[in-house]
Design a protein around this motif. Structure first.
Motif, PDB file in Angstrom:
ATOM      1  N   VAL A 281       5.035   2.400  -7.209  1.00  0.00           N
ATOM      2  CA  VAL A 281       4.858   3.739  -7.779  1.00  0.00           C
ATOM      3  C   VAL A 281       3.965   4.597  -6.887  1.00  0.00           C
ATOM      4  O   VAL A 281       4.234   5.784  -6.662  1.00  0.00           O
ATOM      5  N   ALA A 282       2.896   4.013  -6.347  1.00  0.00           N
ATOM      6  CA  ALA A 282       1.969   4.761  -5.494  1.00  0.00           C
ATOM      7  C   ALA A 282       2.661   5.240  -4.222  1.00  0.00           C
ATOM      8  O   ALA A 282       2.546   6.419  -3.846  1.00  0.00           O
ATOM      9  N   VAL A 283       3.376   4.341  -3.544  1.00  0.00           N
ATOM     10  CA  VAL A 283       4.039   4.711  -2.282  1.00  0.00           C
ATOM     11  C   VAL A 283       5.139   5.729  -2.535  1.00  0.00           C
ATOM     12  O   VAL A 283       5.254   6.737  -1.814  1.00  0.00           O
ATOM     13  N   SER A 284       5.971   5.497  -3.547  1.00  0.00           N
ATOM     14  CA  SER A 284       7.059   6.429  -3.827  1.00  0.00           C
ATOM     15  C   SER A 284       6.529   7.779  -4.308  1.00  0.00           C
ATOM     16  O   SER A 284       7.112   8.832  -4.005  1.00  0.00           O
ATOM     17  N   SER A 285       5.410   7.785  -5.029  1.00  0.00           N
ATOM     18  CA  SER A 285       4.805   9.055  -5.464  1.00  0.00           C
ATOM     19  C   SER A 285       4.298   9.849  -4.273  1.00  0.00           C
ATOM     20  O   SER A 285       4.482  11.079  -4.204  1.00  0.00           O
ATOM     21  N   LEU A 286       3.656   9.161  -3.330  1.00  0.00           N
ATOM     22  CA  LEU A 286       3.167   9.839  -2.129  1.00  0.00           C
ATOM     23  C   LEU A 286       4.323  10.440  -1.331  1.00  0.00           C
ATOM     24  O   LEU A 286       4.267  11.607  -0.911  1.00  0.00           O
TER      25      LEU A 286
END
Length: 225
Positions: A28-33
């Motif tokens: 979620v963190a990588v895809s959100s960034l």
């Protein structure tokens, strides 16, 4: 009380839940960034090329709008399956949380771009016109006026997008994406372990609540009106 003791003593919850939670947070963190980095300029392009925008262009706006609408129209489960060859080309595999980042990003970017476009429309045309009269370039107007004024709304839109990504990440478990979704399917559903299912749901709910609280607080802090 015995149910709670059994819940805490469940070996799957003790051994696999922390790893699954970390995988979900990572994807979620990588895809959100990536969604923020790609969706913001895409939304700005949609707004700038629209009628009355900084650089009106019906052709460009129609093409970009059609691509964005196409991306938004695909159900996420179908998108995940359809981009498996592309995912393998990008990360070398279609399994694991790293692979899940690809369809998550592809699914979220069009959604966030439209939210950014909507946020930019809320900026007062008078402020844009005042910046033009003062001789500001289009790039400076986009950065110092449009994005600055719309930033609280953009942050709120990103918060909604991140929460949607958390839900999408659970679906990624269907095709081996890892994370809480895979744990809930493999142990909670297929092995009829209610405790594991409850644990996964609770963790997801807590993460969603934290994201919403942080997003709302940041949006209020950035609102200088």
């Amino acid at each position: 009380m015995s149910w709670w003791s059994d819940f805490l003593a469940n070996p799957v919850i003790q051994q696999k839940l922390p790893t699954a939670t970390l995988e979900t947070l990572q994807m979620v963190a990588v895809s959100s960034l990536l969604t923020a980095l790609l969706g913001l300029p895409l939304g700005l392009l949609l707004h700038a090329t629209a009628a009355g925008g900084l650089a009106p262009s019906r052709i460009v706006n129609s093409i970009v709008g059609a691509v964005v609408n196409f991306g938004r129209s695909l159900p996420f489960l179908i998108l995940m399956i359809a981009v498996i060859p592309f995912t393998r080309w990008v990360v070398g595999t279609s399994l694991g949380w790293q692979a899940a980042v690809v369809p998550l990003t592809l699914g979220a970017v069009p959604f966030f771009a439209r939210l950014v476009e909507t946020s930019l429309r809320e900026v007062s045309p008078g402020k844009v016109e005042a910046a033009r009269v003062m001789g500001s370039t289009r790039i400076k107007i986009a950065r110092a006026v449009l994005i600055r004024e719309a930033l609280p709304s953009v942050v709120a839109g990103l918060t909604v997008t991140v929460i949607a990504l958390i839900g999408y990440s659970a679906m990624a478990g269907v095709i081996g994406g890892g994370g809480l979704g895979a744990l809930a399917i493999s142990y909670g559903y297929q092995r009829f372990d209610t405790q594991v299912m409850v644990a996964c749901v609770v963790v997801i709910v807590v993460v969603v609540q934290l994201v919403q609280v942080i997003g709302d607080a940041l949006a209020r802090r950035l609102d200088h009106r």
